[in-house]
Write a protein that holds these residues in place. Structure first.
Motif, PDB file in Angstrom:
ATOM      1  N   GLY A  94      39.293  28.439  48.126  1.00  0.00           N
ATOM      2  CA  GLY A  94      38.622  28.056  46.889  1.00  0.00           C
ATOM      3  C   GLY A  94      39.561  27.889  45.714  1.00  0.00           C
ATOM      4  O   GLY A  94      40.784  27.881  45.834  1.00  0.00           O
ATOM      5  N   LYS A  95      38.950  27.768  44.538  1.00  0.00           N
ATOM      6  CA  LYS A  95      39.680  27.605  43.292  1.00  0.00           C
ATOM      7  C   LYS A  95      39.470  28.819  42.406  1.00  0.00           C
ATOM      8  O   LYS A  95      38.539  29.583  42.594  1.00  0.00           O
ATOM      9  CB  LYS A  95      39.204  26.348  42.549  1.00  0.00           C
ATOM     10  CG  LYS A  95      39.675  25.040  43.161  1.00  0.00           C
ATOM     11  CD  LYS A  95      39.350  23.880  42.237  1.00  0.00           C
ATOM     12  CE  LYS A  95      39.932  22.582  42.755  1.00  0.00           C
ATOM     13  NZ  LYS A  95      39.678  21.451  41.817  1.00  0.00           N
ATOM     14  N   ASP A  96      40.372  28.973  41.446  1.00  0.00           N
ATOM     15  CA  ASP A  96      40.221  30.009  40.440  1.00  0.00           C
ATOM     16  C   ASP A  96      39.223  29.483  39.405  1.00  0.00           C
ATOM     17  O   ASP A  96      39.541  28.624  38.601  1.00  0.00           O
ATOM     18  CB  ASP A  96      41.575  30.299  39.788  1.00  0.00           C
ATOM     19  CG  ASP A  96      41.522  31.477  38.827  1.00  0.00           C
ATOM     20  OD1 ASP A  96      40.529  31.598  38.092  1.00  0.00           O
ATOM     21  OD2 ASP A  96      42.488  32.254  38.814  1.00  0.00           O
ATOM     22  N   VAL A  97      37.990  30.002  39.454  1.00  0.00           N
ATOM     23  CA  VAL A  97      36.909  29.485  38.617  1.00  0.00           C
ATOM     24  C   VAL A  97      37.216  29.689  37.140  1.00  0.00           C
ATOM     25  O   VAL A  97      37.000  28.794  36.313  1.00  0.00           O
ATOM     26  CB  VAL A  97      35.568  30.158  38.987  1.00  0.00           C
ATOM     27  CG1 VAL A  97      34.443  29.631  38.114  1.00  0.00           C
ATOM     28  CG2 VAL A  97      35.255  29.938  40.455  1.00  0.00           C
ATOM     29  N   GLN A  98      37.720  30.870  36.794  1.00  0.00           N
ATOM     30  CA  GLN A  98      38.016  31.140  35.398  1.00  0.00           C
ATOM     31  C   GLN A  98      39.123  30.212  34.890  1.00  0.00           C
ATOM     32  O   GLN A  98      39.077  29.750  33.752  1.00  0.00           O
ATOM     33  CB  GLN A  98      38.418  32.592  35.194  1.00  0.00           C
ATOM     34  CG  GLN A  98      38.571  32.971  33.721  1.00  0.00           C
ATOM     35  CD  GLN A  98      38.765  34.461  33.518  1.00  0.00           C
ATOM     36  OE1 GLN A  98      38.825  35.217  34.473  1.00  0.00           O
ATOM     37  NE2 GLN A  98      38.854  34.874  32.271  1.00  0.00           N
ATOM     38  N   LEU A  99      40.087  29.928  35.734  1.00  0.00           N
ATOM     39  CA  LEU A  99      41.177  29.036  35.335  1.00  0.00           C
ATOM     40  C   LEU A  99      40.640  27.630  35.070  1.00  0.00           C
ATOM     41  O   LEU A  99      41.082  26.958  34.128  1.00  0.00           O
ATOM     42  CB  LEU A  99      42.253  29.007  36.421  1.00  0.00           C
ATOM     43  CG  LEU A  99      43.610  28.407  36.018  1.00  0.00           C
ATOM     44  CD1 LEU A  99      44.305  29.295  35.002  1.00  0.00           C
ATOM     45  CD2 LEU A  99      44.501  28.226  37.248  1.00  0.00           C
ATOM     46  N   MET A 100      39.696  27.178  35.880  1.00  0.00           N
ATOM     47  CA  MET A 100      39.069  25.876  35.639  1.00  0.00           C
ATOM     48  C   MET A 100      38.391  25.854  34.272  1.00  0.00           C
ATOM     49  O   MET A 100      38.517  24.890  33.515  1.00  0.00           O
ATOM     50  CB  MET A 100      38.027  25.578  36.724  1.00  0.00           C
ATOM     51  CG  MET A 100      38.589  25.255  38.081  1.00  0.00           C
ATOM     52  SD  MET A 100      37.254  24.875  39.264  1.00  0.00           S
ATOM     53  CE  MET A 100      36.635  23.314  38.610  1.00  0.00           C
ATOM     54  N   PHE A 101      37.662  26.925  33.976  1.00  0.00           N
ATOM     55  CA  PHE A 101      36.953  27.011  32.701  1.00  0.00           C
ATOM     56  C   PHE A 101      37.933  26.999  31.538  1.00  0.00           C
ATOM     57  O   PHE A 101      37.730  26.316  30.528  1.00  0.00           O
ATOM     58  CB  PHE A 101      36.109  28.275  32.691  1.00  0.00           C
ATOM     59  CG  PHE A 101      35.159  28.377  31.532  1.00  0.00           C
ATOM     60  CD1 PHE A 101      33.993  27.640  31.497  1.00  0.00           C
ATOM     61  CD2 PHE A 101      35.422  29.238  30.474  1.00  0.00           C
ATOM     62  CE1 PHE A 101      33.113  27.737  30.432  1.00  0.00           C
ATOM     63  CE2 PHE A 101      34.545  29.348  29.405  1.00  0.00           C
ATOM     64  CZ  PHE A 101      33.389  28.589  29.388  1.00  0.00           C
ATOM     65  N   GLN A 102      39.027  27.744  31.689  1.00  0.00           N
ATOM     66  CA  GLN A 102      40.038  27.793  30.638  1.00  0.00           C
ATOM     67  C   GLN A 102      40.723  26.438  30.461  1.00  0.00           C
ATOM     68  O   GLN A 102      41.043  26.047  29.333  1.00  0.00           O
ATOM     69  CB  GLN A 102      41.072  28.874  30.969  1.00  0.00           C
ATOM     70  CG  GLN A 102      40.514  30.283  30.879  1.00  0.00           C
ATOM     71  CD  GLN A 102      41.482  31.333  31.383  1.00  0.00           C
ATOM     72  OE1 GLN A 102      42.304  31.058  32.259  1.00  0.00           O
ATOM     73  NE2 GLN A 102      41.385  32.541  30.852  1.00  0.00           N
ATOM     74  N   LYS A 103      40.922  25.713  31.550  1.00  0.00           N
ATOM     75  CA  LYS A 103      41.537  24.389  31.443  1.00  0.00           C
ATOM     76  C   LYS A 103      40.646  23.453  30.634  1.00  0.00           C
ATOM     77  O   LYS A 103      41.132  22.714  29.765  1.00  0.00           O
ATOM     78  CB  LYS A 103      41.777  23.814  32.836  1.00  0.00           C
ATOM     79  CG  LYS A 103      42.481  22.458  32.814  1.00  0.00           C
ATOM     80  CD  LYS A 103      42.813  21.994  34.218  1.00  0.00           C
ATOM     81  CE  LYS A 103      43.626  20.705  34.195  1.00  0.00           C
ATOM     82  NZ  LYS A 103      44.012  20.281  35.568  1.00  0.00           N
ATOM     83  N   ALA A 104      39.343  23.492  30.901  1.00  0.00           N
ATOM     84  CA  ALA A 104      38.419  22.651  30.145  1.00  0.00           C
ATOM     85  C   ALA A 104      38.423  23.033  28.668  1.00  0.00           C
ATOM     86  O   ALA A 104      38.394  22.163  27.782  1.00  0.00           O
ATOM     87  CB  ALA A 104      37.013  22.767  30.723  1.00  0.00           C
ATOM     88  N   ARG A 105      38.463  24.329  28.376  1.00  0.00           N
ATOM     89  CA  ARG A 105      38.520  24.783  26.983  1.00  0.00           C
ATOM     90  C   ARG A 105      39.777  24.275  26.296  1.00  0.00           C
ATOM     91  O   ARG A 105      39.738  23.806  25.150  1.00  0.00           O
ATOM     92  CB  ARG A 105      38.496  26.310  26.917  1.00  0.00           C
ATOM     93  CG  ARG A 105      37.138  26.935  27.179  1.00  0.00           C
ATOM     94  CD  ARG A 105      37.191  28.428  26.901  1.00  0.00           C
ATOM     95  NE  ARG A 105      37.560  28.682  25.518  1.00  0.00           N
ATOM     96  CZ  ARG A 105      38.239  29.756  25.104  1.00  0.00           C
ATOM     97  NH1 ARG A 105      38.644  30.655  25.975  1.00  0.00           N
ATOM     98  NH2 ARG A 105      38.513  29.923  23.822  1.00  0.00           N
ATOM     99  N   ALA A 106      40.919  24.370  26.987  1.00  0.00           N
ATOM    100  CA  ALA A 106      42.183  23.919  26.402  1.00  0.00           C
ATOM    101  C   ALA A 106      42.138  22.422  26.116  1.00  0.00           C
ATOM    102  O   ALA A 106      42.547  21.965  25.041  1.00  0.00           O
ATOM    103  CB  ALA A 106      43.347  24.255  27.336  1.00  0.00           C
ATOM    104  N   LEU A 107      41.623  21.651  27.067  1.00  0.00           N
ATOM    105  CA  LEU A 107      41.532  20.206  26.879  1.00  0.00           C
ATOM    106  C   LEU A 107      40.619  19.866  25.706  1.00  0.00           C
ATOM    107  O   LEU A 107      40.923  18.969  24.906  1.00  0.00           O
ATOM    108  CB  LEU A 107      41.015  19.551  28.166  1.00  0.00           C
ATOM    109  CG  LEU A 107      41.990  19.568  29.357  1.00  0.00           C
ATOM    110  CD1 LEU A 107      41.259  19.170  30.635  1.00  0.00           C
ATOM    111  CD2 LEU A 107      43.173  18.643  29.109  1.00  0.00           C
ATOM    112  N   ALA A 108      39.519  20.586  25.587  1.00  0.00           N
ATOM    113  CA  ALA A 108      38.594  20.331  24.474  1.00  0.00           C
ATOM    114  C   ALA A 108      39.249  20.663  23.139  1.00  0.00           C
ATOM    115  O   ALA A 108      39.090  19.928  22.159  1.00  0.00           O
ATOM    116  CB  ALA A 108      37.313  21.136  24.667  1.00  0.00           C
ATOM    117  N   GLN A 109      39.995  21.773  23.081  1.00  0.00           N
ATOM    118  CA  GLN A 109      40.676  22.134  21.840  1.00  0.00           C
ATOM    119  C   GLN A 109      41.694  21.075  21.433  1.00  0.00           C
ATOM    120  O   GLN A 109      41.941  20.867  20.240  1.00  0.00           O
ATOM    121  CB  GLN A 109      41.379  23.488  21.991  1.00  0.00           C
ATOM    122  CG  GLN A 109      40.441  24.677  21.948  1.00  0.00           C
ATOM    123  CD  GLN A 109      41.200  26.008  21.942  1.00  0.00           C
ATOM    124  OE1 GLN A 109      42.391  26.059  21.625  1.00  0.00           O
ATOM    125  NE2 GLN A 109      40.510  27.086  22.278  1.00  0.00           N
TER     126      GLN A 109
END
Length: 211
Positions: A94-109
């Motif tokens: 699988g994937k690191d779910v929290q890391l995915m969420f953090q990546k989306a947050r960083a991109l949005a910022q």
């Protein structure tokens, strides 16, 4: 139409505390599997002991989260990219779910909303039961005035977690914007009463969003 940038955009969630993190083994990476590269870009924390042992996946995610909370999106995204490369070398389910969420947050910022939306949408497909990606996806929809899609996303977030206060509050804000939109449409068609209501509602929204 009332500018919407002061609504919803400050309510991005800061993490996925209830979401498990997919890691291999005991969650620790070996120094020869990418830790040196990650250490060069992740400056928000230090290992718990003065040894050559690398930090755990949880420590890495917490460090990235602190960077995001400080609006250090460039540094956070570099750390996320390095962590993704590290995990790819290690392998695991699988994937690191929290890391995915953090990546989306960083991109949005960073204002890279299309990329952030793609990550959130991927999360809603792979992990539809999580409320946080739906909430943040709604915020991106609002930023482009796609209120109907935002409402559906927020309703899904609340269905997944009926006690998710951020999504409930966001939906209340969004309902005000939807009402304002409809009043203004009616006013443009000649309804004087709707015009008065739109003016009063616009003033109310401005007041409740004052710092």
């Amino acid at each position: 139409m009332l500018a919407v940038q002061t609504l919803l955009c400050t309510t991005l969630m800061l993490g996925l505390a209830s979401t498990g993190v997919a890691q291999s083994g005991n969650g620790q990476a070996q120094p020869d599997r990418g830790w040196n590269s990650l250490a060069n870009v992740l400056d928000a924390f230090t290992p718990s002991a003065q040894t050559d042992d690398p930090p755990t996946g949880e420590e890495i995610n917490k460090g990235i989260e602190r960077q995001l909370d400080r609006r250090q999106a460039e540094a956070a995204l570099k750390a996320i990219t390095a962590r993704e490369a590290q995990l790819a070398k290690i392998g695991g389910p699988g994937k690191d779910v929290q890391l995915m969420f953090q990546k989306a947050r960083a991109l949005a910022q960073l204002g890279r909303n299309a990329e952030a939306e793609a990550v959130y949408r991927e999360m809603t497909v792979k992990y539809p039961e999580l409320a946080e990606p739906w909430n943040n996806l709604a915020i991106l929809y609002v930023s482009r005035n796609d209120f109907d899609q935002a409402r559906l996303a927020l309703e899904t977030a609340i269905m997944n977690n009926p006690r998710y206060s951020a999504a409930i509050s966001n939906l209340a804000d969004l309902n005000l914007l939807l009402a304002l939109r409809d009043y203004e449409k009616a006013a443009s068609l000649g309804d004087r009463s709707a015009g008065n209501k739109a003016q009063a509602l616009r003033q109310f929204i401005n007041e409740i969003n004052e710092p």
